[in-house]
Design a protein around this motif. Structure first.
Motif, PDB file in Angstrom:
ATOM      1  N   VAL A  95       0.844  -1.195   0.000  1.00 24.92           N
ATOM      2  CA  VAL A  95       0.000   0.000   0.000  1.00 24.92           C
ATOM      3  C   VAL A  95       0.878   1.244   0.000  1.00 24.92           C
ATOM      4  O   VAL A  95       1.825   1.330   0.782  1.00 24.92           O
ATOM      5  CB  VAL A  95      -0.932   0.011   1.225  1.00 24.92           C
ATOM      6  CG1 VAL A  95      -1.695   1.335   1.316  1.00 24.92           C
ATOM      7  CG2 VAL A  95      -1.908  -1.149   1.155  1.00 24.92           C
ATOM      8  N   GLN A  96       0.546   2.163  -0.860  1.00 24.34           N
ATOM      9  CA  GLN A  96       1.274   3.424  -0.901  1.00 24.34           C
ATOM     10  C   GLN A  96       0.281   4.585  -1.016  1.00 24.34           C
ATOM     11  O   GLN A  96      -0.646   4.537  -1.823  1.00 24.34           O
ATOM     12  CB  GLN A  96       2.254   3.458  -2.075  1.00 24.34           C
ATOM     13  CG  GLN A  96       3.194   4.654  -2.046  1.00 24.34           C
ATOM     14  CD  GLN A  96       4.284   4.579  -3.106  1.00 24.34           C
ATOM     15  OE1 GLN A  96       4.146   3.880  -4.089  1.00 24.34           O
ATOM     16  NE2 GLN A  96       5.355   5.337  -2.909  1.00 24.34           N
ATOM     17  N   LEU A  97       0.500   5.579  -0.166  1.00 27.19           N
ATOM     18  CA  LEU A  97      -0.307   6.792  -0.182  1.00 27.19           C
ATOM     19  C   LEU A  97       0.652   7.970  -0.291  1.00 27.19           C
ATOM     20  O   LEU A  97       1.549   8.118   0.540  1.00 27.19           O
ATOM     21  CB  LEU A  97      -1.135   6.907   1.098  1.00 27.19           C
ATOM     22  CG  LEU A  97      -2.104   5.756   1.379  1.00 27.19           C
ATOM     23  CD1 LEU A  97      -2.675   5.876   2.780  1.00 27.19           C
ATOM     24  CD2 LEU A  97      -3.211   5.715   0.352  1.00 27.19           C
ATOM     25  N   LEU A 150      -5.548  19.565  -1.606  1.00 23.07           N
ATOM     26  CA  LEU A 150      -4.619  18.468  -1.366  1.00 23.07           C
ATOM     27  C   LEU A 150      -5.062  17.245  -2.158  1.00 23.07           C
ATOM     28  O   LEU A 150      -6.254  17.005  -2.337  1.00 23.07           O
ATOM     29  CB  LEU A 150      -4.563  18.114   0.115  1.00 23.07           C
ATOM     30  CG  LEU A 150      -4.252  19.254   1.084  1.00 23.07           C
ATOM     31  CD1 LEU A 150      -4.162  18.705   2.517  1.00 23.07           C
ATOM     32  CD2 LEU A 150      -2.980  19.984   0.696  1.00 23.07           C
ATOM     33  N   SER A 151      -4.077  16.473  -2.602  1.00 26.57           N
ATOM     34  CA  SER A 151      -4.342  15.221  -3.302  1.00 26.57           C
ATOM     35  C   SER A 151      -3.615  14.092  -2.599  1.00 26.57           C
ATOM     36  O   SER A 151      -2.541  14.300  -2.016  1.00 26.57           O
ATOM     37  CB  SER A 151      -3.852  15.297  -4.747  1.00 26.57           C
ATOM     38  OG  SER A 151      -4.497  16.325  -5.460  1.00 26.57           O
ATOM     39  N   CYS A 152      -4.191  12.910  -2.677  1.00 21.44           N
ATOM     40  CA  CYS A 152      -3.551  11.707  -2.133  1.00 21.44           C
ATOM     41  C   CYS A 152      -3.693  10.614  -3.182  1.00 21.44           C
ATOM     42  O   CYS A 152      -4.794  10.124  -3.432  1.00 21.44           O
ATOM     43  CB  CYS A 152      -4.192  11.293  -0.830  1.00 21.44           C
ATOM     44  SG  CYS A 152      -3.607   9.711  -0.186  1.00 21.44           S
ATOM     45  N   ALA A 153      -2.570  10.267  -3.810  1.00 17.80           N
ATOM     46  CA  ALA A 153      -2.553   9.216  -4.808  1.00 17.80           C
ATOM     47  C   ALA A 153      -2.321   7.879  -4.132  1.00 17.80           C
ATOM     48  O   ALA A 153      -1.350   7.724  -3.377  1.00 17.80           O
ATOM     49  CB  ALA A 153      -1.458   9.490  -5.830  1.00 17.80           C
ATOM     50  N   ALA A 154      -3.204   6.925  -4.395  1.00 20.48           N
ATOM     51  CA  ALA A 154      -3.173   5.640  -3.710  1.00 20.48           C
ATOM     52  C   ALA A 154      -2.821   4.516  -4.672  1.00 20.48           C
ATOM     53  O   ALA A 154      -3.173   4.559  -5.856  1.00 20.48           O
ATOM     54  CB  ALA A 154      -4.530   5.362  -3.075  1.00 20.48           C
ATOM     55  N   SER A 155      -2.150   3.511  -4.153  1.00 22.79           N
ATOM     56  CA  SER A 155      -1.830   2.339  -4.951  1.00 22.79           C
ATOM     57  C   SER A 155      -1.611   1.147  -4.033  1.00 22.79           C
ATOM     58  O   SER A 155      -1.372   1.305  -2.826  1.00 22.79           O
ATOM     59  CB  SER A 155      -0.577   2.589  -5.806  1.00 22.79           C
ATOM     60  OG  SER A 155       0.546   2.865  -4.991  1.00 22.79           O
ATOM     61  N   GLY A 156      -1.722  -0.040  -4.606  1.00 30.05           N
ATOM     62  CA  GLY A 156      -1.427  -1.251  -3.858  1.00 30.05           C
ATOM     63  C   GLY A 156      -2.602  -1.877  -3.137  1.00 30.05           C
ATOM     64  O   GLY A 156      -2.418  -2.841  -2.378  1.00 30.05           O
ATOM     65  N   PHE A 157      -3.796  -1.336  -3.363  1.00 31.60           N
ATOM     66  CA  PHE A 157      -4.992  -1.904  -2.754  1.00 31.60           C
ATOM     67  C   PHE A 157      -6.192  -1.505  -3.603  1.00 31.60           C
ATOM     68  O   PHE A 157      -6.065  -0.723  -4.548  1.00 31.60           O
ATOM     69  CB  PHE A 157      -5.153  -1.414  -1.306  1.00 31.60           C
ATOM     70  CG  PHE A 157      -5.359   0.080  -1.168  1.00 31.60           C
ATOM     71  CD1 PHE A 157      -4.297   0.973  -1.286  1.00 31.60           C
ATOM     72  CD2 PHE A 157      -6.623   0.599  -0.923  1.00 31.60           C
ATOM     73  CE1 PHE A 157      -4.475   2.336  -1.153  1.00 31.60           C
ATOM     74  CE2 PHE A 157      -6.815   1.977  -0.788  1.00 31.60           C
ATOM     75  CZ  PHE A 157      -5.739   2.842  -0.909  1.00 31.60           C
ATOM     76  N   THR A 158      -7.355  -2.057  -3.264  1.00 31.07           N
ATOM     77  CA  THR A 158      -8.572  -1.782  -4.035  1.00 31.07           C
ATOM     78  C   THR A 158      -9.156  -0.456  -3.572  1.00 31.07           C
ATOM     79  O   THR A 158     -10.001  -0.404  -2.664  1.00 31.07           O
ATOM     80  CB  THR A 158      -9.583  -2.919  -3.886  1.00 31.07           C
ATOM     81  OG1 THR A 158      -8.959  -4.163  -4.192  1.00 31.07           O
ATOM     82  CG2 THR A 158     -10.754  -2.705  -4.831  1.00 31.07           C
ATOM     83  N   PHE A 159      -8.714   0.606  -4.199  1.00 31.60           N
ATOM     84  CA  PHE A 159      -9.072   1.949  -3.772  1.00 31.60           C
ATOM     85  C   PHE A 159     -10.580   2.168  -3.773  1.00 31.60           C
ATOM     86  O   PHE A 159     -11.134   2.729  -2.818  1.00 31.60           O
ATOM     87  CB  PHE A 159      -8.400   2.970  -4.688  1.00 31.60           C
ATOM     88  CG  PHE A 159      -8.742   4.403  -4.383  1.00 31.60           C
ATOM     89  CD1 PHE A 159      -9.720   5.070  -5.102  1.00 31.60           C
ATOM     90  CD2 PHE A 159      -8.087   5.080  -3.359  1.00 31.60           C
ATOM     91  CE1 PHE A 159     -10.039   6.386  -4.824  1.00 31.60           C
ATOM     92  CE2 PHE A 159      -8.395   6.409  -3.076  1.00 31.60           C
ATOM     93  CZ  PHE A 159      -9.374   7.061  -3.805  1.00 31.60           C
ATOM     94  N   SER A 160     -11.259   1.726  -4.813  1.00 31.67           N
ATOM     95  CA  SER A 160     -12.686   2.023  -4.956  1.00 31.67           C
ATOM     96  C   SER A 160     -13.524   1.427  -3.832  1.00 31.67           C
ATOM     97  O   SER A 160     -14.640   1.893  -3.579  1.00 31.67           O
ATOM     98  CB  SER A 160     -13.189   1.526  -6.312  1.00 31.67           C
ATOM     99  OG  SER A 160     -13.000   0.128  -6.421  1.00 31.67           O
TER     100      SER A 160
END
Length: 123
Positions: free
Chosen positions: A1-3, A19-29
């Motif tokens: 997981v990365q935020l 502000l923005s937070c880009a997420a990866s490594g998990f089911t964001f939706s």
């Protein structure tokens, strides 16, 4: 997981930032997301949260000034901050949890945190 948060900076009182937070490594939706902040010399404070269905929640002092939103196509959560005050100065973090039905206001529920982005409100 990365935020990864971005969008912080120096703004004058009454100004705005997004502000923005880009997420990866998990089911964001499917995941609940929140923003929290830590002011100098103070503890971590929950700011706002959004569930997968788009329902949103805010701490009382942010209602009417801050807006949380999410773009599931971009795996990104946003925090639009208007009418900023000097007391909004803090490091802002985004967070998420493995469990999708957390109580967003409870900071202990979160498993993953970003590195934070500094927001400074000063003239």
């Amino acid at each position: 997981v990365q935020l990864v948060e971005s969008g912080g900076g120096l703004v004058q009182p009454g100004g705005s930032l997004r502000l923005s937070c880009a997420a990866s490594g998990f089911t964001f939706s499917s995941s609940a997301m929140s923003w929290a902040r830590q002011a100098p010399g103070k503890g971590l404070e929950w700011v706002s949260g959004i569930y997968s269905d788009g329902s949103t929640y805010y701490a009382d002092s942010m209602k009417g000034r801050f807006t949380i939103s999410r773009d599931n196509a971009k795996n990104t959560v946003y925090l639009q901050m208007n009418s900023l005050k000097p007391e909004d100065t803090a490091v802002y973090y985004c967070a998420t949890a493995d469990v999708h039905t957390i109580v967003v206001q409870d900071l202990q529920e979160y498993d993953y945190w970003g590195q934070g982005t500094q927001v400074t409100v000063s003239s």
